[in-house]
Design a protein around this motif. Structure first.
Motif, PDB file in Angstrom:
ATOM      1  N   LEU A 199      -9.270  -1.942  -0.152  1.00  0.00           N
ATOM      2  CA  LEU A 199      -8.720  -3.077   0.606  1.00  0.00           C
ATOM      3  C   LEU A 199      -9.807  -4.113   0.861  1.00  0.00           C
ATOM      4  O   LEU A 199     -10.805  -3.833   1.525  1.00  0.00           O
ATOM      5  CB  LEU A 199      -8.153  -2.579   1.938  1.00  0.00           C
ATOM      6  N   ILE A 255      -3.214  -0.760   7.344  1.00  0.00           N
ATOM      7  CA  ILE A 255      -3.080   0.026   6.113  1.00  0.00           C
ATOM      8  C   ILE A 255      -3.370   1.505   6.366  1.00  0.00           C
ATOM      9  O   ILE A 255      -2.615   2.382   5.933  1.00  0.00           O
ATOM     10  CB  ILE A 255      -4.038  -0.517   5.024  1.00  0.00           C
ATOM     11  N   VAL A 298      -8.573   5.158   2.170  1.00  0.00           N
ATOM     12  CA  VAL A 298      -8.680   3.697   2.101  1.00  0.00           C
ATOM     13  C   VAL A 298     -10.158   3.315   2.153  1.00  0.00           C
ATOM     14  O   VAL A 298     -10.892   3.764   3.037  1.00  0.00           O
ATOM     15  CB  VAL A 298      -7.926   3.022   3.266  1.00  0.00           C
ATOM     16  N   ILE A 304      -6.805   3.487  -2.002  1.00  0.00           N
ATOM     17  CA  ILE A 304      -6.585   2.051  -1.831  1.00  0.00           C
ATOM     18  C   ILE A 304      -7.935   1.391  -1.547  1.00  0.00           C
ATOM     19  O   ILE A 304      -8.674   1.836  -0.657  1.00  0.00           O
ATOM     20  CB  ILE A 304      -5.627   1.746  -0.656  1.00  0.00           C
ATOM     21  N   ALA A 358       0.832  -1.208   0.000  1.00  0.00           N
ATOM     22  CA  ALA A 358       0.000   0.000   0.000  1.00  0.00           C
ATOM     23  C   ALA A 358       0.867   1.259   0.000  1.00  0.00           C
ATOM     24  O   ALA A 358       0.585   2.229  -0.721  1.00  0.00           O
ATOM     25  CB  ALA A 358      -0.933  -0.008   1.210  1.00  0.00           C
TER      26      ALA A 358
END
Length: 264
Positions: free
Chosen positions: A183, A203, A211, A181, A170
């Motif tokens: 996830l 992360i 995220v 990102i 990441a």
């Protein structure tokens, strides 16, 4: 501060909308165009389309007993859905080149999502960010538990181990130009057990870009936990939204009542 987002994830397999379990079992749930129309009306902030087809045999595998036209490939589906989608549309699955990205952007998406090819050819992230802007490039990470508090990135529909640590990957993806990102936890996918919060925190604690959490949502509290405990900027889910009328509106109201700053 940016508002937190709710972004339903629509999984497409050979042209049909499906629900999944741990990336290995799939059940058909309907037509993607119909789902888009519902989610538009139900106050979502963004819609994520992932084509998880392992073959291009759309024609052979499409059901013929529906009362509406089934579309024949991913790009055609995106074009048709973009006509009626009034929120940002992100799409991924099978993207191998910037040419593939160009086709999707011309078809109406606002962001592209890359997973397997981002690992195999990381320079693709940088090239995509240069051409389209980082805000339009999402790197999807599918992670699986390999030990206590240890995870590994898998690609190719969750079947191929990479040896990569999700945190390190990441961080690198962000440096290469990823603007976001996405996830997903392979272990939690479809289990209704809630997000893998330790994974999510690993992360969100390491990157500065937003995220999006995905994988395992079984109730609305899981969405709240993904943001409050996991640190996600946006929460996503697939299966839970398919069988409840006005599901995403109920989810949004729960998030507002829990004190989250979301549009409602």
């Amino acid at each position: 501060m940016l508002k937190k987002r709710l972004a339903p994830c629509l999984l497409l397999q050979n042209g049909q909308l499906v629900k999944s379990l741990k990336f290995s079992e799939y059940q058909i749930v309907g037509n993607p165009k119909v789902a888009i129309q519902y989610f538009n009306a139900w106050s979502v902030d963004e819609i994520i389309f992932l084509d998880i087809s392992k073959t291009k045999e759309y024609q052979k595998l499409i059901r013929t007993d529906y009362n509406f036209k089934m579309l024949e490939d991913f790009v055609e589906i995106i074009k048709e859905c973009a006509k009626t989608c009034f929120v940002p549309l992100a799409a991924g699955g099978g993207i191998k080149s910037v040419d593939d990205m160009h086709i999707l952007f011309k078809s109406g998406v606002d962001k592209i999502i890359i997973n397997t090819m981002a690992v195999r050819n990381p320079s693709l992230i940088t090239e995509a960010a240069r051409l389209f802007g980082s805000q339009a490039v999402v790197v999807s990470i599918d992670a699986k538990t390999i030990g206590k508090d240890k995870y590994e990135v898998f690609i190719n529909h969750g079947t191929e181990a990479t040896g990569l640590d999700p945190k390190s990957w990441a961080i690198r993806a962000e440096r290469l130009g990823a603007g976001e990102i996405f996830l997903n936890s392979i272990d939690r996918d479809g289990t209704l057990k809630g997000y893998d919060l330790p994974l999510l925190k690993q992360i969100t604690n390491k990157v500065n870009v937003p995220v999006i959490a995905c994988g395992g949502v079984g109730n609305w509290q899981n969405l709240v936990d993904g943001i409050k405990i996991g640190g996600a900027s946006a929460v996503s889910a697939a299966n839970i939204f398919h069988f409840t009328e006005q599901s995403t509106r109920h989810a949004k109201k729960f998030m507002v009542d829990a004190g989250l700053d979301v549009r409602f």
